[in-house]
Motif scaffolding. Structure first.
Motif, PDB file in Angstrom:
ATOM      1  N   ASP A  15       0.844  -1.194   0.000  1.00 13.94           N
ATOM      2  CA  ASP A  15       0.000   0.000   0.000  1.00 13.94           C
ATOM      3  C   ASP A  15       0.885   1.252   0.000  1.00 13.94           C
ATOM      4  OD1 ASP A  15      -1.373   2.219   1.857  1.00 13.94           O
ATOM      5  OD2 ASP A  15      -2.949   1.092   0.829  1.00 13.94           O
ATOM      6  N   VAL A  16       0.694   2.122  -0.973  1.00 14.46           N
ATOM      7  CA  VAL A  16       1.557   3.297  -1.136  1.00 14.46           C
ATOM      8  C   VAL A  16       1.546   4.197   0.093  1.00 14.46           C
ATOM      9  CG1 VAL A  16       1.915   5.400  -2.476  1.00 14.46           C
ATOM     10  CG2 VAL A  16       1.387   3.280  -3.642  1.00 14.46           C
ATOM     11  N   ARG A  17       0.381   4.492   0.628  1.00 17.88           N
ATOM     12  CA  ARG A  17       0.308   5.399   1.788  1.00 17.88           C
ATOM     13  C   ARG A  17       0.996   4.774   3.005  1.00 17.88           C
ATOM     14  NH1 ARG A  17      -4.839   7.737   2.008  1.00 17.88           N
ATOM     15  NH2 ARG A  17      -3.948   9.633   1.205  1.00 17.88           N
ATOM     16  N   LYS A  18       0.717   3.512   3.263  1.00 17.53           N
ATOM     17  CA  LYS A  18       1.325   2.857   4.425  1.00 17.53           C
ATOM     18  C   LYS A  18       2.842   2.739   4.250  1.00 17.53           C
ATOM     19  CE  LYS A  18      -2.762   0.411   6.104  1.00 17.53           C
ATOM     20  NZ  LYS A  18      -3.789   1.033   5.275  1.00 17.53           N
ATOM     21  N   ARG A  19       3.293   2.441   3.032  1.00 17.95           N
ATOM     22  CA  ARG A  19       4.745   2.386   2.787  1.00 17.95           C
ATOM     23  C   ARG A  19       5.385   3.748   3.010  1.00 17.95           C
ATOM     24  NH1 ARG A  19       7.775  -1.326   3.672  1.00 17.95           N
ATOM     25  NH2 ARG A  19       9.308   0.043   2.781  1.00 17.95           N
ATOM     26  N   SER A  20       4.693   4.803   2.599  1.00 20.88           N
ATOM     27  CA  SER A  20       5.212   6.159   2.794  1.00 20.88           C
ATOM     28  C   SER A  20       5.364   6.471   4.276  1.00 20.88           C
ATOM     29  CB  SER A  20       4.287   7.189   2.134  1.00 20.88           C
ATOM     30  OG  SER A  20       4.243   6.989   0.738  1.00 20.88           O
ATOM     31  N   ILE A  21       4.392   6.063   5.059  1.00 21.60           N
ATOM     32  CA  ILE A  21       4.466   6.268   6.514  1.00 21.60           C
ATOM     33  C   ILE A  21       5.670   5.517   7.079  1.00 21.60           C
ATOM     34  CG2 ILE A  21       3.320   5.744   8.716  1.00 21.60           C
ATOM     35  CD1 ILE A  21       0.622   6.270   7.201  1.00 21.60           C
ATOM     36  N   LEU A  22       5.827   4.272   6.672  1.00 21.31           N
ATOM     37  CA  LEU A  22       6.949   3.465   7.168  1.00 21.31           C
ATOM     38  C   LEU A  22       8.291   4.042   6.734  1.00 21.31           C
ATOM     39  CD1 LEU A  22       5.456  -0.100   6.592  1.00 21.31           C
ATOM     40  CD2 LEU A  22       5.764   1.082   8.784  1.00 21.31           C
ATOM     41  N   ASP A  23       8.367   4.569   5.525  1.00 25.69           N
ATOM     42  CA  ASP A  23       9.611   5.170   5.044  1.00 25.69           C
ATOM     43  C   ASP A  23       9.986   6.395   5.877  1.00 25.69           C
ATOM     44  OD1 ASP A  23       9.821   3.244   3.091  1.00 25.69           O
ATOM     45  OD2 ASP A  23       9.032   4.507   1.486  1.00 25.69           O
ATOM     46  N   ILE A  24       8.996   7.187   6.254  1.00 24.23           N
ATOM     47  CA  ILE A  24       9.246   8.384   7.064  1.00 24.23           C
ATOM     48  C   ILE A  24       9.633   7.989   8.488  1.00 24.23           C
ATOM     49  CG2 ILE A  24       8.128  10.409   8.108  1.00 24.23           C
ATOM     50  CD1 ILE A  24       6.448  10.531   5.458  1.00 24.23           C
ATOM     51  N   ALA A  25       9.087   6.893   8.966  1.00 23.02           N
ATOM     52  CA  ALA A  25       9.292   6.474  10.359  1.00 23.02           C
ATOM     53  C   ALA A  25      10.565   5.647  10.553  1.00 23.02           C
ATOM     54  CB  ALA A  25       8.069   5.712  10.855  1.00 23.02           C
ATOM     55  N   LYS A  26      11.612   5.935   9.781  1.00 21.99           N
ATOM     56  CA  LYS A  26      12.903   5.265  10.001  1.00 21.99           C
ATOM     57  C   LYS A  26      13.449   5.655  11.363  1.00 21.99           C
ATOM     58  CE  LYS A  26      14.356   6.975   6.176  1.00 21.99           C
ATOM     59  NZ  LYS A  26      15.012   7.433   4.970  1.00 21.99           N
ATOM     60  N   GLU A  27      13.169   6.881  11.749  1.00 21.51           N
ATOM     61  CA  GLU A  27      13.531   7.421  13.061  1.00 21.51           C
ATOM     62  C   GLU A  27      12.234   7.768  13.770  1.00 21.51           C
ATOM     63  OE1 GLU A  27      16.655   7.419  14.049  1.00 21.51           O
ATOM     64  OE2 GLU A  27      17.304   6.695  12.086  1.00 21.51           O
ATOM     65  N   PRO A  28      12.236   7.865  15.110  1.00 21.23           N
ATOM     66  CA  PRO A  28      11.004   8.214  15.819  1.00 21.23           C
ATOM     67  C   PRO A  28      10.375   9.501  15.283  1.00 21.23           C
ATOM     68  CG  PRO A  28      12.672   7.509  17.368  1.00 21.23           C
ATOM     69  CD  PRO A  28      13.346   7.618  16.032  1.00 21.23           C
ATOM     70  N   VAL A  29       9.075   9.442  15.032  1.00 24.34           N
ATOM     71  CA  VAL A  29       8.374  10.558  14.412  1.00 24.34           C
ATOM     72  C   VAL A  29       6.924  10.599  14.898  1.00 24.34           C
ATOM     73  CG1 VAL A  29       7.733   9.207  12.368  1.00 24.34           C
ATOM     74  CG2 VAL A  29       7.993  11.671  12.169  1.00 24.34           C
ATOM     75  N   THR A  30       6.355  11.788  14.951  1.00 26.32           N
ATOM     76  CA  THR A  30       4.954  11.950  15.354  1.00 26.32           C
ATOM     77  C   THR A  30       4.055  11.888  14.122  1.00 26.32           C
ATOM     78  OG1 THR A  30       5.015  14.346  15.109  1.00 26.32           O
ATOM     79  CG2 THR A  30       5.591  13.461  17.287  1.00 26.32           C
ATOM     80  N   VAL A  31       2.761  11.675  14.359  1.00 24.93           N
ATOM     81  CA  VAL A  31       1.798  11.681  13.259  1.00 24.93           C
ATOM     82  C   VAL A  31       1.781  13.066  12.615  1.00 24.93           C
ATOM     83  CG1 VAL A  31      -0.635  11.400  12.633  1.00 24.93           C
ATOM     84  CG2 VAL A  31       0.407   9.832  14.269  1.00 24.93           C
ATOM     85  N   SER A  32       1.972  14.091  13.423  1.00 26.86           N
ATOM     86  CA  SER A  32       2.030  15.457  12.902  1.00 26.86           C
ATOM     87  C   SER A  32       3.161  15.617  11.891  1.00 26.86           C
ATOM     88  CB  SER A  32       2.219  16.441  14.065  1.00 26.86           C
ATOM     89  OG  SER A  32       2.454  17.729  13.591  1.00 26.86           O
ATOM     90  N   LYS A  33       4.317  15.075  12.208  1.00 25.20           N
ATOM     91  CA  LYS A  33       5.476  15.156  11.310  1.00 25.20           C
ATOM     92  C   LYS A  33       5.236  14.323  10.049  1.00 25.20           C
ATOM     93  CE  LYS A  33       9.675  16.235  10.091  1.00 25.20           C
ATOM     94  NZ  LYS A  33       9.944  17.529   9.525  1.00 25.20           N
ATOM     95  N   ILE A  34       4.624  13.156  10.200  1.00 21.17           N
ATOM     96  CA  ILE A  34       4.305  12.315   9.044  1.00 21.17           C
ATOM     97  C   ILE A  34       3.361  13.072   8.117  1.00 21.17           C
ATOM     98  CG2 ILE A  34       3.152  10.201   8.263  1.00 21.17           C
ATOM     99  CD1 ILE A  34       4.087   8.913  10.951  1.00 21.17           C
ATOM    100  N   ALA A  35       2.335  13.720   8.699  1.00 23.35           N
ATOM    101  CA  ALA A  35       1.368  14.492   7.917  1.00 23.35           C
ATOM    102  C   ALA A  35       2.058  15.621   7.163  1.00 23.35           C
ATOM    103  CB  ALA A  35       0.275  15.044   8.829  1.00 23.35           C
TER     104      ALA A  35
END
Length: 195
Positions: A15-35
């Motif tokens: 899933d593109v959106r879920k993969r994008s979230i996982l790619d951003i979350a290589k380091e600890p990150v908030t949902v705000s930062k992901i958004a």
């Protein structure tokens, strides 16, 4: 490379959106930062973050209190690494579902390509490309070209001469030396352009 044998995990990894979230979350990150990174509203991501956490692909690693607000920091787990392989048992049992998920990745790119082609211009406005090649190769040449493509896609150093891919069939000596026609079709597109 992780072997995935759970169809629900496989669907998330495709899933593109879920993969994008996982790619951003290589380091600890908030949902705000992901958004912010995805140029999305936070409210549209909470569902995906929750599903990824429930699946063990994303872990809550830290909570910080700021007044009345609680910030949660998530990081992808080892299972959610960048590269993965679908287990043979999963492919055999869920081949239809896997093909549906692959089509979900192909369709937006094909629609984007069609949209750009309809404009009739030689320069596309959107980032989309389709390359087609129909070479005549020996089985050995095919294996070598596959290794080169995988090296480029993975963006990692791989000695082509020693490249091994368990998804490739084991060719006989005759197949390695026999010339055949092969079809190479590569579609690439920027996901944001297809949304």
């Amino acid at each position: 490379m992780k072997k995935i044998d759970d169809i629900e995990i496989a669907k998330m990894m495709l899933d593109v959106r879920k993969r994008s979230i996982l790619d951003i979350a290589k380091e600890p990150v908030t949902v705000s930062k992901i958004a912010e990174e995805l140029n999305e509203k936070q409210s549209r991501l909470y569902y995906h973050v929750k599903k990824l956490e429930e699946a063990g692909l994303l872990a809550l690693v830290e909570t910080r209190q700021h007044g009345n607000l609680i910030e949660k920091y998530y990081k992808r787990t080892e299972t959610a690494g960048h590269r993965f392989e679908l287990a043979e048992s999963l492919l055999k049992e869920h081949h239809g579902t896997v093909m549906e998920e692959i089509m979900k990745l192909l369709q937006p790119g094909l629609k984007l390509l069609e949209s750009e082609l309809k404009k009739g211009k030689s320069d596309f406005e959107k980032q989309v490309n389709l390359m087609i090649s129909l070479p005549t190769l020996t089985g050995k040449e095919w294996e070598t070209s596959h290794g080169r493509m995988m090296k480029a896609i993975r963006e990692e150093p791989v000695r082509v001469e020693s490249f091994e891919d368990s998804s490739l069939p084991q060719l006989t000596e005759e197949e390695l030396n026999k010339k055949s026609k092969y079809a190479y079709i590569m579609l690439s597109y920027r996901v944001e352009d297809a949304l």
